[in-house]
Design a protein around this motif. Structure first.
Motif, short mmCIF file in Angstrom:
data_model
loop_
_atom_site.label_atom_id
_atom_site.label_comp_id
_atom_site.label_asym_id
_atom_site.label_seq_id
_atom_site.Cartn_x
_atom_site.Cartn_y
_atom_site.Cartn_z
N ARG A 40 -25.74 8.61 -1.25
CA ARG A 40 -26.09 8.52 0.16
C ARG A 40 -26.19 7.07 0.60
N VAL A 41 -26.83 6.22 -0.22
CA VAL A 41 -26.98 4.81 0.13
C VAL A 41 -25.62 4.12 0.21
N ARG A 42 -24.75 4.48 -0.72
CA ARG A 42 -23.42 3.85 -0.72
C ARG A 42 -22.62 4.26 0.51
N VAL A 43 -22.74 5.53 0.89
CA VAL A 43 -22.06 5.97 2.11
C VAL A 43 -22.64 5.26 3.32
N GLN A 44 -23.98 5.09 3.33
CA GLN A 44 -24.61 4.36 4.43
C GLN A 44 -24.08 2.93 4.49
N GLN A 45 -24.01 2.29 3.33
CA GLN A 45 -23.53 0.90 3.30
C GLN A 45 -22.09 0.81 3.77
N ALA A 62 -25.93 14.46 9.43
CA ALA A 62 -25.48 13.13 9.02
C ALA A 62 -26.13 12.04 9.87
N LYS A 63 -26.33 12.31 11.15
CA LYS A 63 -26.98 11.34 12.02
C LYS A 63 -28.39 11.04 11.52
N VAL A 64 -29.15 12.09 11.21
CA VAL A 64 -30.53 11.90 10.78
C VAL A 64 -30.60 11.16 9.44
N LEU A 65 -29.59 11.33 8.61
CA LEU A 65 -29.54 10.66 7.31
C LEU A 65 -28.82 9.32 7.39
N PHE A 66 -28.48 8.88 8.59
CA PHE A 66 -27.81 7.60 8.82
C PHE A 66 -26.47 7.52 8.09
N LEU A 67 -25.79 8.64 8.02
CA LEU A 67 -24.42 8.65 7.50
C LEU A 67 -23.41 8.72 8.64
N ASN A 68 -23.92 8.67 9.87
CA ASN A 68 -23.03 8.87 11.01
C ASN A 68 -22.04 7.74 11.20
N ASN A 69 -22.39 6.52 10.80
CA ASN A 69 -21.46 5.41 11.01
C ASN A 69 -20.17 5.61 10.25
N ALA A 70 -20.28 6.13 9.02
CA ALA A 70 -19.08 6.37 8.23
C ALA A 70 -18.19 7.41 8.91
N ILE A 71 -18.82 8.45 9.50
CA ILE A 71 -18.05 9.49 10.18
C ILE A 71 -17.52 8.99 11.53
N PHE A 112 -34.93 10.87 15.33
CA PHE A 112 -34.78 11.23 13.92
C PHE A 112 -36.12 11.54 13.24
N PRO A 113 -37.19 10.75 13.48
CA PRO A 113 -38.47 11.10 12.83
C PRO A 113 -38.99 12.48 13.22
N TYR A 114 -38.68 12.93 14.43
CA TYR A 114 -39.14 14.24 14.87
C TYR A 114 -38.45 15.35 14.09
N VAL A 115 -37.23 15.08 13.61
CA VAL A 115 -36.54 16.04 12.75
C VAL A 115 -37.07 15.94 11.32
N LEU A 116 -37.25 14.72 10.83
CA LEU A 116 -37.74 14.53 9.47
C LEU A 116 -39.16 15.10 9.31
N MET A 117 -39.93 15.05 10.38
CA MET A 117 -41.29 15.58 10.35
C MET A 117 -41.28 17.10 10.16
N LYS A 118 -40.35 17.79 10.80
CA LYS A 118 -40.15 19.23 10.66
C LYS A 118 -38.65 19.47 10.46
N PRO A 119 -38.16 19.43 9.21
CA PRO A 119 -36.72 19.50 8.95
C PRO A 119 -36.01 20.69 9.59
N LYS A 120 -36.73 21.82 9.79
CA LYS A 120 -36.05 22.97 10.39
C LYS A 120 -35.62 22.69 11.83
N MET A 121 -36.15 21.61 12.45
CA MET A 121 -35.77 21.27 13.82
C MET A 121 -34.32 20.78 13.90
N ILE A 122 -33.71 20.51 12.75
CA ILE A 122 -32.29 20.14 12.76
C ILE A 122 -31.46 21.28 13.32
N LEU A 123 -31.96 22.52 13.20
CA LEU A 123 -31.23 23.67 13.75
C LEU A 123 -31.09 23.55 15.27
N ALA A 124 -32.09 22.95 15.93
CA ALA A 124 -32.02 22.77 17.38
C ALA A 124 -30.91 21.81 17.76
N THR A 125 -30.81 20.68 17.04
CA THR A 125 -29.76 19.70 17.38
C THR A 125 -28.38 20.22 17.01
#
Length: 649
Positions: free
Chosen positions: A21-26, A209-218, A285-298
């Motif tokens: 994940r970190v390498r993809v972020q980088q 991917a956005k919440v995990l900061f992998l969106n730049n690669a995509i 993003f913190p609002y999703v990380l706080m309650k991961p199931k909220m990713i279903l809304a986005t």
């Protein structure tokens, strides 16, 4: 290159290798760093396209002639230059910018592609720019310090020219055919998704991917290049809104505003304003990380938005960066505003409804938003000012007041001393008499410090030596804007300052550190390496160092630049070379016409040999001089050696 503030969680004995994940972020961050500086130019192309092409808002045949050359030539060359500069400064940018022309011609000229129309070579630019710069950097290292004096410019210019030409030819016949095939495959894949009404399913991958900061690669690795290619052909592309649509984030935050609890509910309205109008999506993003199931809304909101955009057959002329509603509308073609609006607000509505349902069904208390923000910043790899502000503070990673700040560099006797002096004065002026600001070599760092400041190229090494400190990376030791942020951090953690001084590891200065014969008012050097040698020779002439120390000065420059800003460079040896120092001494060389120092103009070079700490007060004084433009002007105008010594000491 950009600066970061991070919390260290790694120790010297347990520094894990970056995970996937970190390498993809980088990788994504590197791609983003090529695209983002050129977004202004891409927007300019999009505006000219939107206004002046035959079906634009105000068609103009003459102005529209800029559209084709800009998208096929100018923008790829700018991106290739930026990528090359990231790898090897201006020299890398120049060779990278030229080398991409081979790929451009092989994918756009009728000689190669017939009447197919070609495709903008953004992918080629993001490959050729950094690759050519890297090859140039490796070649320069082969003959570094081996060129006879007087031939440096000849070798540097011709080696760059020959390499750029060869890489352009290689790109034309080797890389271009591969890229044509790859872009055809990717284009066909997108068309398949569209034809089978499957494009909305991409949100299943994009939103997490956005919440995990992998969106730049995509986004910058795939969607932006393909979107620009489609926009050049069709006049618009929905791909620009797959990731940048502000609707899903808006709906999520509105759900928290109505049905959330505690800090999450109180902060969500402000976050929604920043996210939707400012385009800073990371605040949700913190609002999703706080309650991961909220990713279903986005995800539901993202899928709805894409479905509506495809249904109305709308898209943008160019990327919307940042992902603000204003940026989205700025790139919307005439006649598509209704469809774009439906796509954005439809996504927000569905995200709000799903998010509200999840929150209403959730009987548990909201999670810790501050902890979620810290987790987000840890994944991102740097401090998030916007999210920290929304969550309630910018010093969440500190467990108490700041008492000890250390500047760390390779040897601990040059760059760090200058930076420590500048920051020490700022903290002193803020009135904090219980905060120490010292400088150390990275090798001597311990866990005794609250804040560690280092050059951006050394931060990873500094991070490995500490486990509790806040790390701040800087690029310019003399005038970094990060210093003001550190003062604000101290104010936030310690309260209002009231003292009149700052503790420092300094002793009284000795004017003999800078001997008369070590001051040169007009240096003979014309390159960075020559200037390092000239400053080192002055130290050698007064018996302060062995000749081996000169090579150590060059080695130090190859690892981390000693350019300080404000026209000053302070070359000095590596930490391992301290045994080659007989006594502490400083040399001063002025270059009235300036010399190029890794892309920066330098007029003053101060060579440093520090055996102990007796040179630190003078370095502190030099730092104060070079933050005072009047003093710098006096040094430029000085006619005698004594004038220089008086100004400095």
């Amino acid at each position: 290159m950009a600066t970061t503030t991070t919390t260290s969680t790694e120790t010297q004995t347990s520094a894990p290798r970056p995970g996937l994940r970190v390498r993809v972020q980088q990788f994504g961050t590197f791609l983003s760093n090529m695209i983002m500086p050129n977004i202004g130019a891409i927007i300019a192309w999009g505006l000219i396209t939107a206004f002046f092409i035959p079906d634009g808002w105000v068609p103009n045949e003459k102005i529209a002639t800029m559209v084709g050359p800009s998208i096929f030539y100018l923008l790829p060359i700018l991106i290739a230059y930026t990528g090359g500069k990231l790898v090897y400064d201006v020299r890398g940018g120049v060779v990278g910018g030229f080398a991409v022309i081979g790929v451009i011609m092989a994918t756009s000229d009728p000689i190669f592609i017939g009447d197919d129309g070609g495709a903008p070579m953004f992918l080629g630019a993001m490959i050729m720019g950094p690759l050519t710069a890297l090859v140039m950097k490796k070649l320069d290292a082969l003959w570094s310090h081996k060129i006879r004096p007087g031939f440096e410019m000849l070798v540097n210019n011709f080696s760059a020219g020959i390499l750029a030409a060869l890489m352009a030819i290689g790109g034309m016949f080797l890389l271009a055919p591969v890229l044509r095939t790859v872009t055809d495959w990717l284009g066909d894949a997108v068309n398949t998704l569209v034809d089978n009404n499957l494009l909305p399913l991409t949100s299943i991958f994009i939103e997490p991917a956005k919440v995990l900061f992998l969106n730049n690669a995509i986004n910058h690795g795939v969607l932006t290049p393909l979107g620009i290619q489609e926009a050049a052909r069709e006049g618009q592309s929905v791909l620009f809104l797959l990731e940048a649509n502000p609707g899903p984030g808006l709906g999520l935050l509105l759900a928290y505003s109505v049905f959330g609890r505690g800090l999450a509910k109180a902060s969500a309205p402000g976050a929604a304003i920043i996210q939707f109008f400012g385009g800073i999506h990371e605040v949700y993003f913190p609002y999703v990380l706080m309650k991961p199931k909220m990713i279903l809304a986005t995800i539901a909101g993202g899928m709805t938005g894409i479905f509506l955009l495809v249904l109305f057959d709308v898209g943008l002329r160019a990327p919307a960066a940042p992902g603000s509603i204003f940026a989205v509308y700025a790139q919307t073609p005439s006649g598509d505003f209704f469809g774009i609006t439906v796509g954005v607000f439809g996504a927000a509505l569905v995200s709000f409804l799903v998010g509200s349902l999840l929150l209403r069904m959730d009987r548990s208390e909201d999670g810790d938003l501050m902890h979620a923000t810290a987790a987000m910043e840890d994944m991102k790899g740097k401090k998030s000012v916007a999210s920290s502000t929304i969550a309630g503070g910018g010093t969440a990673t500190l467990t108490g007041p700041i008492r000890d700040i250390v500047f760390a560099c390779d040897a601990g006797m040059g760059s760090s001393a200058m930076g420590a002096s500048v920051l020490r004065r700022k903290i002193q002026e803020a009135g904090f008499d219980d905060v120490t600001v010292v400088n150390k070599s990275i090798a001597s760092l311990t866990d005794d410090y609250d804040v560690v400041v280092s050059h951006q190229d050394l931060t990873d090494r500094a991070r490995q030596k500490t486990s509790r400190a806040v790390h701040v990376s800087v690029e310019n030791f003399m005038g970094s804007p990060r210093y003001d942020e550190i003062v604000e951090m101290v104010e936030a953690s310690n309260g209002a300052g009231a003292g009149s001084g700052v503790a420092a590891e300094e002793e009284s200065s000795s004017g003999e550190l800078l001997a008369e014969q070590s001051v040169v008012l007009r240096g003979f050097a014309s390159t960075r390496n020559e200037a390092i040698t000239e400053a080192g020779e002055l130290l050698l002439d007064v018996g302060a160092v062995d000749r081996s120390y000169l090579q150590a000065m060059h080695d130090r420059e190859e690892s981390v630049s000693t350019h300080m800003g404000n026209g000053l460079a302070i070359p000095h040896g590596t930490n391992e070379a301290k045994s080659a120092i007989h006594r502490t001494a400083i040399s001063f060389v002025r270059y009235p016409d300036g010399i190029d120092w890794n892309g920066h103009q330098v007029k003053f070079v101060i060579g440093i040999a520090g055996a102990g700490k007796d040179h630190l007060p003078l370095l502190g004084q030099i730092a104060q001089v070079f933050t005072d433009q009047d003093k710098v002007a006096q040094l430029e105008a000085a006619r005698t050696v004594e004038e220089v010594r008086r100004i400095l000491a």
